[in-house]
Scaffold this motif. Structure first.
Motif, PDB file in Angstrom:
ATOM      1  N   LYS A 128       0.873  -1.181   0.000  1.00 49.72           N
ATOM      2  CA  LYS A 128       0.000   0.000   0.000  1.00 49.72           C
ATOM      3  C   LYS A 128       0.906   1.225   0.000  1.00 49.72           C
ATOM      4  O   LYS A 128       1.826   1.314   0.813  1.00 49.72           O
ATOM      5  CB  LYS A 128      -0.864  -0.022   1.266  1.00 49.72           C
ATOM      6  N   THR A 129       0.674   2.126  -0.925  1.00 48.62           N
ATOM      7  CA  THR A 129       1.518   3.329  -0.971  1.00 48.62           C
ATOM      8  C   THR A 129       0.645   4.573  -0.956  1.00 48.62           C
ATOM      9  O   THR A 129      -0.294   4.691  -1.754  1.00 48.62           O
ATOM     10  CB  THR A 129       2.393   3.329  -2.243  1.00 48.62           C
ATOM     11  N   LEU A 181      14.673  -0.833   2.847  1.00 46.23           N
ATOM     12  CA  LEU A 181      16.028  -0.435   2.445  1.00 46.23           C
ATOM     13  C   LEU A 181      16.019   0.913   1.721  1.00 46.23           C
ATOM     14  O   LEU A 181      15.023   1.310   1.119  1.00 46.23           O
ATOM     15  CB  LEU A 181      16.652  -1.487   1.521  1.00 46.23           C
ATOM     16  N   HIS A 182      17.161   1.590   1.777  1.00 46.41           N
ATOM     17  CA  HIS A 182      17.346   2.844   1.042  1.00 46.41           C
ATOM     18  C   HIS A 182      17.430   2.516  -0.454  1.00 46.41           C
ATOM     19  O   HIS A 182      17.892   1.432  -0.835  1.00 46.41           O
ATOM     20  CB  HIS A 182      18.643   3.504   1.524  1.00 46.41           C
ATOM     21  N   THR A 183      17.001   3.468  -1.294  1.00 49.27           N
ATOM     22  CA  THR A 183      17.023   3.257  -2.750  1.00 49.27           C
ATOM     23  C   THR A 183      18.398   2.780  -3.234  1.00 49.27           C
ATOM     24  O   THR A 183      18.495   1.874  -4.063  1.00 49.27           O
ATOM     25  CB  THR A 183      16.654   4.583  -3.451  1.00 49.27           C
ATOM     26  N   GLN A 237       7.809   5.063  -0.060  1.00 49.34           N
ATOM     27  CA  GLN A 237       7.829   3.993   0.937  1.00 49.34           C
ATOM     28  C   GLN A 237       6.454   3.348   1.066  1.00 49.34           C
ATOM     29  O   GLN A 237       5.502   4.008   1.476  1.00 49.34           O
ATOM     30  CB  GLN A 237       8.268   4.599   2.282  1.00 49.34           C
ATOM     31  N   PRO A 238       6.322   2.051   0.706  1.00 47.71           N
ATOM     32  CA  PRO A 238       5.034   1.395   0.927  1.00 47.71           C
ATOM     33  C   PRO A 238       4.816   1.091   2.408  1.00 47.71           C
ATOM     34  O   PRO A 238       5.756   0.720   3.104  1.00 47.71           O
ATOM     35  CB  PRO A 238       5.163   0.093   0.128  1.00 47.71           C
ATOM     36  N   ILE A 258       8.847  -0.124  -5.444  1.00 50.24           N
ATOM     37  CA  ILE A 258       9.828  -1.227  -5.448  1.00 50.24           C
ATOM     38  C   ILE A 258      11.228  -0.651  -5.230  1.00 50.24           C
ATOM     39  O   ILE A 258      12.030  -1.189  -4.467  1.00 50.24           O
ATOM     40  CB  ILE A 258       9.773  -2.014  -6.782  1.00 50.24           C
ATOM     41  N   MET A 259      11.523   0.478  -5.890  1.00 49.44           N
ATOM     42  CA  MET A 259      12.860   1.100  -5.801  1.00 49.44           C
ATOM     43  C   MET A 259      13.077   1.851  -4.483  1.00 49.44           C
ATOM     44  O   MET A 259      14.169   2.360  -4.231  1.00 49.44           O
ATOM     45  CB  MET A 259      13.080   2.098  -6.942  1.00 49.44           C
TER      46      MET A 259
END
Lengths: 334, 234
Positions: free
Chosen positions: B10-11, B70-72, B54-55, B49-50
């Motif tokens: 969910k974003t 995780l960070h991009t 942030q979802p 995804i990237m």
């Protein structure tokens, strides 16, 4: 108006583009001033002033371009750089006045080094504590950095006092070279040379190293640099520290130029520094140099030709350039 | 095990919920196509995804490892490349500088560079030109080339054919076919015919939700489903 700007662009492009703008300004001034000796003295003074402004503005431009941060507290680094350097010079009085250029140079180098180190540490602290919480929020950035500038000014006032602080110059930088009718102040020639050396170094780092490539790419598209696997936030800290150190060095050199400094010097210079960054184009070191030299030359020429217009000259220059090129002379992003 | 799995992702962007419980698996190898109408949430899916958005809640699993938080930059270093819709080209950098920036150690692997130049000859011809001066198609080639200058496991490509001439689209299709021989591609595309010619598996996103998953072959055969989900008449 549009036709005029297009013609101006085409003509300039034929002769080397906006890089030749300072040359054009100098040639026009030569005609208006008439006396070659006065013109040369003013030109050297303008170039020296431009180089010192470049040092103060280059960091701000990179921080603006890469981090999208409006740092009105940048002037604090200029002021602190000046006071830290002046204090070190005062403490090394014997070396400063000695009849040895080696001792003179060591004292000067120590004072600049102290200003640079202070700028690096203060820059790290400022970025971590003050800037980081307000990334991507321009209104808060303006409020908090102006607040930080006021606090910094008060700290200087508390530590060094409110009376103007006298800055000693090394013996070997005192006086002028007299060539015919022309008088060139040695300190100005020195300021120009040091500024030019810093520009060459910055140019090399930005254009010939991987870290420079990352900074230039980050100015254009921060997200994409992260998507390529680089931590831009860590790059930010490095750039902020570098920008603060350059501002402190610029302040230290300005202190030697003025020889009398006050806690408000940074804030007073800040308007000119912002004008330089806006004229040059955000995030571009070459643009900042161009803007700084234009401001330095125009201030000196107009101060001589029409003293009543001197205060407004920078504003007039900025308005004229923004009407012509709304993104500045050489913006980093095309 | 799937190469990439999205689980109930969910974003939210600002006050708007863009994705709701997005769940699908991308198998390893070939081209996985993500279809959907304008504004359905395809680009948001790739950006989530990237790690660019942030979802929350939900998770993104890459080779079984949870990469959601995780960070991009860390996600990219896991072997996921991203070709955004706007191409993300650094205009003031030269073609070669754009490519070298995407290498792990600042040096080209000669074999990979040769492969890129074979796929996109214009990038060899204009290697010292600043990227802003390239045509739209050449910029898209550079953006894709940057994604394959190092070995990657997965490339996320967002609408690569948008605004390109048919001949460039055809060349891009050939390039994707070759790249997908050893790298998985997750392709977001509006050009249905282009997507159909490349895709093996697919999903359709509608109004921020996964409306369909399956093979491209079965989707291509079901015209009623296409009309319902994409409002297409092909």
């Amino acid at each position: 108006m549009r036709r005029l700007t297009t013609t101006l662009e085409t003509t300039l492009g034929r002769f080397g583009g906006v890089n030749l703008l300072p040359v054009a300004v100098a040639l026009v001034a030569f005609v208006l001033i008439g006396a070659p000796s006065s013109w040369l003295t003013l030109t050297v003074a303008g170039l020296a002033m431009g180089m010192m402004l470049f040092l103060m503005a280059s960091g701000l431009s990179l921080v603006f371009g890469l981090m999208d941060v409006l740092n009105f507290g940048h002037s604090a680094f200029v002021s602190f750089g000046a006071f830290v350097s002046a204090t070190v010079l005062a403490g090394m009085g014997a070396w400063l006045t000695a009849d040895s250029w080696v001792l003179n140079s060591l004292a000067l180098a120590a004072s600049y080094l102290a200003a640079i180190c202070f700028g690096l540490v203060a820059g790290w602290f400022f970025e971590t504590v003050i800037i980081k919480p307000v990334y991507r929020d321009h209104l808060r950035q303006i409020l908090i950095t102006i607040g930080a500038m006021i606090v910094a000014e008060q700290a200087i006032l508390a530590f060094w006092g409110g009376t103007p602080f006298s800055v000693a110059r090394p013996h070997f930088l005192e006086g002028s070279w007299i060539i015919g009718d022309v008088s060139i102040e040695i300190y100005r020639a020195f300021a120009f040379t040091l500024g030019a050396a810093v520009f060459v170094m910055l140019f090399f780092v930005l254009n010939r190293t991987r870290i420079g490539l990352l900074i230039r790419a980050g100015v254009e598209d921060r997200e994409m640099v992260e998507a390529l696997g680089f931590r831009v936030d860590r790059l930010f800290i490095g750039v902020f520290m570098l920008g603060s150190a350059l501002a402190a060095l610029g302040g230290a050199m300005w202190a030697g130029y003025e020889t009398l400094i006050t806690p408000h010097m940074g804030a007073e210079l800040m308007i000119v520094v912002f004008i330089v960054v806006i004229i040059g184009g955000l995030g571009s070191i070459e643009g900042t140099l161009l803007g700084a030299i234009m401001v330095g030359l125009m201030s000196n020429y107009i101060g001589f030709l029409a003293p009543k217009l001197a205060l407004a000259s920078n504003m007039i220059l900025m308005v004229a350039i923004l009407l012509w090129r709304p993104n500045g002379l050489r913006p980093a992003v095309k | 095990m799937s190469l990439l799995s999205l689980r109930q992702m969910k974003t939210d962007i600002g006050q708007y919920s863009v994705l709701h419980d997005v769940t699908f698996d991308v198998p390893e190898g070939g081209v996985f196509v993500l279809l959907g109408r304008n504004g359905a949430g395809k680009t948001t899916t790739l950006r989530s995804i990237m790690g660019l958005w942030q979802p929350s809640p939900g998770s993104v699993l890459f080779r079984g490892e949870d990469i959601t938080a995780l960070h991009t930059a860390q996600i990219a270093r896991k072997g996921i490349a991203y070709v955004p819709e706007n191409m993300g080209i650094f205009g003031t950098l030269t073609v070669d500088e754009n490519l070298v920036l995407a290498t792990a150690n600042g040096r080209f692997d000669p074999a990979r560079l040769k492969r890129i130049h074979a796929l996109f000859p214009a990038l060899e011809k204009f290697r010292d030109k600043q990227a802003w001066s390239l045509s739209g198609g050449q910029k898209q080639m550079l953006s894709v080339a940057r994604a394959i200058i190092e070995p990657r496991d997965l490339i996320l490509i967002d609408e690569p054919t948008k605004g390109l001439a048919p001949s460039i689209v055809a060349a891009m299709g050939e390039a994707f076919r070759e790249i997908s021989a050893d790298t998985t591609i997750l392709l977001v595309e509006q050009n249905y015919n282009f997507a159909r010619s490349l895709g093996r598996d697919m999903a359709v996103i509608d109004d921020g939700r996964v409306a369909h998953t399956g093979s491209m072959e079965s989707f291509a055969a079901d015209k009623a489903l296409q009309d319902r989900l994409l409002s297409l008449s092909v």
